[in-house]
Each structure stands twice: as C-alpha cells, then as structure tokens.
Design an enzyme around this catalytic site. Structure first.
Site, short mmCIF file in Angstrom:
data_model
loop_
_atom_site.label_atom_id
_atom_site.label_comp_id
_atom_site.label_asym_id
_atom_site.label_seq_id
_atom_site.Cartn_x
_atom_site.Cartn_y
_atom_site.Cartn_z
N HIS A 1 1.66 4.87 -2.75
CA HIS A 1 1.98 6.30 -2.52
C HIS A 1 3.24 6.80 -3.22
O HIS A 1 3.31 7.96 -3.60
CB HIS A 1 2.20 6.53 -1.01
CG HIS A 1 0.95 6.60 -0.22
ND1 HIS A 1 0.12 7.69 -0.19
CD2 HIS A 1 0.37 5.69 0.61
CE1 HIS A 1 -0.90 7.48 0.63
NE2 HIS A 1 -0.78 6.25 1.11
N SER B 1 -3.77 0.69 -4.94
CA SER B 1 -3.14 -0.49 -4.31
C SER B 1 -4.19 -1.56 -4.00
O SER B 1 -3.86 -2.63 -3.48
CB SER B 1 -2.41 -0.10 -3.02
OG SER B 1 -3.33 0.47 -2.11
N HIS C 1 0.85 -1.20 0.00
CA HIS C 1 0.00 0.00 0.00
C HIS C 1 0.88 1.25 0.00
O HIS C 1 0.70 2.14 -0.82
CB HIS C 1 -0.91 0.03 1.24
CG HIS C 1 -1.57 1.37 1.43
ND1 HIS C 1 -2.80 1.67 0.91
CD2 HIS C 1 -1.13 2.50 2.05
CE1 HIS C 1 -3.10 2.94 1.21
NE2 HIS C 1 -2.10 3.46 1.89
N GLU D 1 -5.38 9.51 -0.63
CA GLU D 1 -5.75 8.10 -0.51
C GLU D 1 -6.79 7.66 -1.53
O GLU D 1 -6.68 6.56 -2.09
CB GLU D 1 -6.29 7.82 0.91
CG GLU D 1 -5.25 7.91 2.02
CD GLU D 1 -4.15 6.83 1.94
OE1 GLU D 1 -3.25 6.86 2.77
OE2 GLU D 1 -4.20 5.97 1.03
N1 HBI Z 1 1.09 6.93 9.73
N2 HBI Z 1 2.61 5.41 8.85
C1 HBI Z 1 1.54 6.22 8.68
N3 HBI Z 1 0.96 6.30 7.47
C2 HBI Z 1 -0.11 7.09 7.26
O1 HBI Z 1 -0.63 7.16 6.14
C3 HBI Z 1 -0.62 7.85 8.34
C4 HBI Z 1 0.02 7.75 9.58
N4 HBI Z 1 -0.46 8.46 10.63
C5 HBI Z 1 -1.59 9.36 10.52
C6 HBI Z 1 -2.21 9.36 9.18
N5 HBI Z 1 -1.70 8.66 8.17
C7 HBI Z 1 -3.48 10.12 8.90
O2 HBI Z 1 -4.24 10.28 10.08
C8 HBI Z 1 -3.18 11.49 8.33
O3 HBI Z 1 -4.35 11.96 7.72
C9 HBI Z 1 -2.77 12.40 9.39
FE FE Z 2 -1.92 5.43 2.66
#
Ligand code: HBI
Ligand code: FE
Length: 286
Positions: free
Chosen positions: A132, A192, A127, A173
């Site tokens: 990304h 993904s 993913h 996303e």
């Molecule tokens: N942490 N590793 C990781 N990957 C993410 O996509 C991620 C996260 N922490 C918070 C988050 N995404 C979402 O809450 C954001 O919108 C802030």
């Molecule tokens: Fe993501």
C-alpha cells in the site's frame, strides 16, 4: 459485538495504534521481508504501474530489512503529507476511515512466518507497507486515499460501508490500470502476492472489466482467493475525480433498489477487456 463498541486491544492507544518497536524485529523477520521484497520486485518489473516502482525508490524501500515507520513517515510526509502508523491488525471500519481521512495509513507491524509465505489471513507488514505505501508517495493517489477515507466516514453514517468496502477492494486492493503498453497492476493485494501478480494480468480465468463505480459497488468480492473479476481504470486522476464528483447519498439510494452482482458476472453494459474462462474459480490459492 458491533465494531463501533470494540475497545482497543491491550497496549494499543485509543485509536488502536501501537509502537512499531522496530528494534524488536529479529534477523529472521528482516530476512523474510528481504525474501518477499526480492521475489516481488523481480515479478513486478514491467507488470506494476511505474508510479508504484517509483514509490519504492522515492521512499528508499529498496534498502534491506523491514522499514522503520518513523523514517518512512518522514519521507512520506514531505512528499504527500501521509504517515505510516502501526496497529495490531484489522481495525474497526470507522476508525480505519478516520485514519485515512487524516492521511495516516495503518499498517500491521508483524511479518508472516515461512509457512504463510503465499497466503495469510490478516494483512502483515509486507502487505501493508510494500503493497500500500509506495503509491502514497504519488500525489494523486495520496489525495484519492484521503478522499476515500472521508467518503468512508460519510458512508459509515449512512450505513453503506459494504458498498464503500467494494470500492476499496476493487481499486486500492485489487485494481488494474490501462497504460499505452497494456494493463498494469496497482492494487496492494495483487502487488504483494506472488501468485496473484501473475494471475491478475496473464491468467485467462478472470474477467477484466472497465471501471464503473455504480456497477462495481453492486459487485461482491471474495476475500480468501484470487478475484474472478478485476476492474481497470484509465488513470489515478479518474479515481480521484470520481470520488470528488460523486454525490454518494443518492447513489446509495439507487443501489438499494438494484440486486448485487456475483463475482464472475459480466453485464451487457460492461467494457470487457477479457471475458474470463473462470477455469480457476473456487480452487484455493496454491
Ligand atoms: N484495518 N488495519 C486495517 N487495514 C485495512 O486494510 C482495513 C482495516 N479495517 C477495515 C478495512 N480495511 C476495510 O473493511 C475497509 O474497506 C473499510
Ligand atoms: Fe490492504
């Protein structure tokens, strides 16, 4: 426990990063990546935005096996100054934003098991890296992701994380983009996912609505199923311009006075590409 007090997991550094330890991946891990990669690249031909597919080539992700983040980061750094760093899983919001603001994309190092092939709770390396990273090779999108991170740090200070999380959810996303030959996929959560790559473009069930920042920040989202509404941008430049030009503090104040919108709501002011039947709503992912 408040996220800000969350301490780094054992073995992780202060910023929650861990070594990818690429050598520790098994043949099964690499085979799982190759299986997912083959399935998605076949599904995404003609459906993903061209810049996504170009990113796969530019970053040489077409090579077999789970990418080595050090090699990926070397190529990415040359293109747009980004790098990919391994983390154990979801990191606290503030830290997540801080990494993005410094052009570091945090990626899970684990890969899903066969029984999780179509759905898993936490983002795995497929993913995060397949979904990304390719668009981080695109200069405009790379700038947007850093601007998003900087905005996130400001939102965190203003207590408006939820609104900014919605922006991330409905663009990074699960975003769609309008092209001359129709709507295309660019959101990592869609590209993904085998099922959602088809559902988001072809299924009559979801709404497909024009991107509108203020409206989108009022809109709830679902984390455990396909989306009931997708938002369509005209270009990545539009996203970047929006983050650069918007003064978020007064926007958050205005939003405080407005009710949230359900995931399937269509407003009279919405630009409607598809008025969904919502026939799929509330069925679990198959
Ligand atoms: N942490 N590793 C990781 N990957 C993410 O996509 C991620 C996260 N922490 C918070 C988050 N995404 C979402 O809450 C954001 O919108 C802030
Ligand atoms: Fe993501």
């Amino acid at each position: 426990m408040a996220q800000t007090e969350m301490i780094a997991p054992p073995g992780a550094r202060e910023d929650w990063t861990i070594p990818q330890d690429w050598a520790a991946y098994t043949a099964q891990d690499h085979a799982m990546w190759d299986r997912l990669f083959a399935r998605q690249t076949q599904m995404l031909a003609g459906r993903a935005v061209p810049e996504f597919l170009e990113g796969l080539d530019i970053l040489r992700m077409t090579r077999p096996g789970i990418p080595d983040f050090a090699e990926l980061s070397d190529r990415l750094m040359q293109r747009t100054g980004w790098q990919v760093v391994a983390v154990p899983g979801l990191v606290p919001d503030r830290l997540f934003f801080e990494h993005l603001a410094n052009r570091r994309f945090v990626a899970g190092r684990f890969i899903r098991q066969p029984e999780q092939i179509d759905y898993l709770e936490e983002p795995d390396v497929f993913h995060d890296v397949f979904g990304h990273v390719p668009l981080l090779a695109n200069p405009v999108f790379a700038d947007y992701m850093q601007a998003y991170g900087e905005g996130g740090l400001r939102a965190h200070a203003l207590g408006s994380i939820e609104r900014l999380a919605r922006l991330y959810w409905y663009t990074v996303e699960f975003g769609l983009i309008r092209q001359d030959d129709g709507l295309k996929l660019y959101g990592a959560g869609i590209v993904s996912s085998h099922g959602e790559s088809e559902f988001a473009l072809d299924d009559p069930s979801p709404n497909r609505l024009g991107f509108d920042l203020k409206r989108l920040m009022r809109t709830r989202y679902r984390i455990d199923d396909y989306q009931q509404s997708y938002f369509v941008i005209d270009s990545f430049e539009q996203l970047l311009r929006m983050t650069a030009e918007t003064d978020f503090a007064p926007l958050y104040a205005q939003l405080d006075g407005l009710p949230d919108l359900d995931t399937d709501t269509i407003l009279p002011t919405d630009r409607v590409f598809t008025r969904g039947s919502q026939a799929y709503a509330n069925k679990k992912k198959e």
